[in-house]
Scaffold this motif. Structure first.
Motif, PDB file in Angstrom:
ATOM      1  N   UNK A   1     -39.738  35.912 -71.705  1.00 53.19           N
ATOM      2  CA  UNK A   1     -38.918  35.222 -70.953  1.00 53.19           C
ATOM      3  C   UNK A   1     -38.599  35.774 -69.683  1.00 53.19           C
ATOM      4  N   UNK A   2     -38.523  37.016 -69.713  1.00 55.13           N
ATOM      5  CA  UNK A   2     -38.373  37.752 -68.436  1.00 55.13           C
ATOM      6  C   UNK A   2     -39.562  38.234 -67.636  1.00 55.13           C
ATOM      7  N   UNK A   3     -40.399  38.327 -68.094  1.00 56.96           N
ATOM      8  CA  UNK A   3     -41.831  39.002 -67.393  1.00 56.96           C
ATOM      9  C   UNK A   3     -42.781  38.118 -67.268  1.00 56.96           C
ATOM     10  N   UNK A   4     -42.658  37.170 -66.376  1.00 58.57           N
ATOM     11  CA  UNK A   4     -43.257  36.041 -66.026  1.00 58.57           C
ATOM     12  C   UNK A   4     -45.106  36.178 -65.819  1.00 58.57           C
ATOM     13  N   UNK A   5     -45.162  37.384 -65.469  1.00 58.39           N
ATOM     14  CA  UNK A   5     -46.719  37.924 -65.191  1.00 58.39           C
ATOM     15  C   UNK A   5     -47.311  38.010 -66.486  1.00 58.39           C
ATOM     16  N   UNK A   6     -46.817  38.472 -67.350  1.00 58.59           N
ATOM     17  CA  UNK A   6     -47.386  39.109 -68.634  1.00 58.59           C
ATOM     18  C   UNK A   6     -47.074  38.385 -69.865  1.00 58.59           C
ATOM     19  N   UNK A   7     -46.768  36.990 -69.711  1.00 59.51           N
ATOM     20  CA  UNK A   7     -45.981  36.393 -70.976  1.00 59.51           C
ATOM     21  C   UNK A   7     -47.226  36.126 -72.100  1.00 59.51           C
ATOM     22  N   UNK A   8     -48.321  35.730 -71.725  1.00 59.12           N
ATOM     23  CA  UNK A   8     -49.424  35.952 -72.705  1.00 59.12           C
ATOM     24  C   UNK A   8     -49.487  37.303 -73.707  1.00 59.12           C
ATOM     25  N   UNK A   9     -49.298  38.455 -73.068  1.00 55.84           N
ATOM     26  CA  UNK A   9     -49.376  39.772 -73.684  1.00 55.84           C
ATOM     27  C   UNK A   9     -48.062  39.919 -74.592  1.00 55.84           C
ATOM     28  N   UNK A  10     -46.908  39.309 -74.125  1.00 54.27           N
ATOM     29  CA  UNK A  10     -45.592  39.433 -74.764  1.00 54.27           C
ATOM     30  C   UNK A  10     -45.639  38.440 -76.042  1.00 54.27           C
ATOM     31  N   UNK A  11     -46.255  37.259 -76.007  1.00 53.87           N
ATOM     32  CA  UNK A  11     -46.415  36.493 -77.025  1.00 53.87           C
ATOM     33  C   UNK A  11     -47.259  36.981 -78.240  1.00 53.87           C
ATOM     34  N   UNK A  12     -48.468  37.617 -77.888  1.00 52.09           N
ATOM     35  CA  UNK A  12     -49.316  38.352 -78.685  1.00 52.09           C
ATOM     36  C   UNK A  12     -48.502  39.571 -79.426  1.00 52.09           C
ATOM     37  N   UNK A  13     -47.753  40.249 -78.385  1.00 54.24           N
ATOM     38  CA  UNK A  13     -47.198  41.308 -79.016  1.00 54.24           C
ATOM     39  C   UNK A  13     -46.168  40.875 -80.063  1.00 54.24           C
ATOM     40  N   UNK A  14     -45.584  39.809 -79.803  1.00 57.28           N
ATOM     41  CA  UNK A  14     -44.106  39.210 -80.743  1.00 57.28           C
ATOM     42  C   UNK A  14     -45.137  38.848 -82.062  1.00 57.28           C
ATOM     43  N   UNK A  15     -46.059  38.013 -81.949  1.00 58.60           N
ATOM     44  CA  UNK A  15     -46.781  37.459 -83.082  1.00 58.60           C
ATOM     45  C   UNK A  15     -47.216  38.611 -84.085  1.00 58.60           C
ATOM     46  N   UNK A  16     -47.591  39.763 -83.310  1.00 54.90           N
ATOM     47  CA  UNK A  16     -48.349  40.801 -84.248  1.00 54.90           C
ATOM     48  C   UNK A  16     -47.084  41.602 -84.902  1.00 54.90           C
ATOM     49  N   UNK A  17     -45.978  41.837 -84.263  1.00 48.90           N
ATOM     50  CA  UNK A  17     -44.809  42.346 -84.891  1.00 48.90           C
ATOM     51  C   UNK A  17     -44.400  41.652 -85.819  1.00 48.90           C
ATOM     52  N   UNK A  18     -44.313  40.321 -85.444  1.00 47.12           N
ATOM     53  CA  UNK A  18     -43.702  39.347 -86.537  1.00 47.12           C
ATOM     54  C   UNK A  18     -44.541  39.389 -87.841  1.00 47.12           C
ATOM     55  N   UNK A  19     -45.900  39.283 -87.830  1.00 46.15           N
ATOM     56  CA  UNK A  19     -46.718  39.538 -88.839  1.00 46.15           C
ATOM     57  C   UNK A  19     -46.491  40.804 -89.606  1.00 46.15           C
ATOM     58  N   UNK A  20     -46.548  41.860 -88.833  1.00 45.73           N
ATOM     59  CA  UNK A  20     -46.505  43.158 -89.458  1.00 45.73           C
ATOM     60  C   UNK A  20     -45.083  43.256 -90.505  1.00 45.73           C
TER      61      UNK A  20
END
Length: 145
Positions: free
Chosen positions: A36-55
């Protein structure tokens, strides 16, 4: 060691419950926050969050599945052995009438209460939690997963 009873019989594995899982939750919060705060890297943070959630999900589910499945089998075997030692016969007929919650709760009762509670469980169909609450002298199980 503190005497085990109904109020303190739950067990936690500190590295898993108080270090690993909280760390994964912090990483998940960081990922969502940065989405929500880093508009330039939103896709990376979505991927990061999904991977952490799955782990996190896998860590919780696999640990529980393997450990509890094995523990359940051992509890059933202990029930059969204990029933045989106390009553001198096979427990197949009785074990079919009890659900796992009842069998698991009976392991906390000493032999004299075991006899009474097994009869109550069969005649009144009391729940595992009711069996635990009815135990007057708690037989600790300090070897649980």
């Amino acid at each position: 060691m503190q005497t085990q009873n109904y109020n303190n019989h739950k067990k936690y594995y500190a590295p898993h419950h108080f270090i690993f899982l909280p760390l994964l939750m912090i990483l998940l919060i960081v990922g969502v926050w940065n989405f929500f705060t880093d508009e330039d890297n939103q896709l990376i943070w979505i991927l990061f969050s999904v991977v952490v959630f799955l782990i996190s999900y896998l860590a919780i589910m696999l640990r529980q599945h393997y450990a509890l499945g094995n523990q359940d089998r051992i509890i059933r075997l202990e029930f059969k052995q204990r029933y045989f030692e106390i009553f001198g016969g096979r427990s197949d007929e009785v074990a079919e009438k009890l659900n796992f919650s009842q069998v698991a709760a009976l392991r906390f009762a000493y032999d004299d209460e075991f006899k009474v509670l097994i009869k109550r469980a069969l005649s009144e169909n009391i729940s595992g939690d009711e069996i635990k609450k009815a135990i007057k002298k708690w037989r600790p199980d300090n070897n649980r997963v």
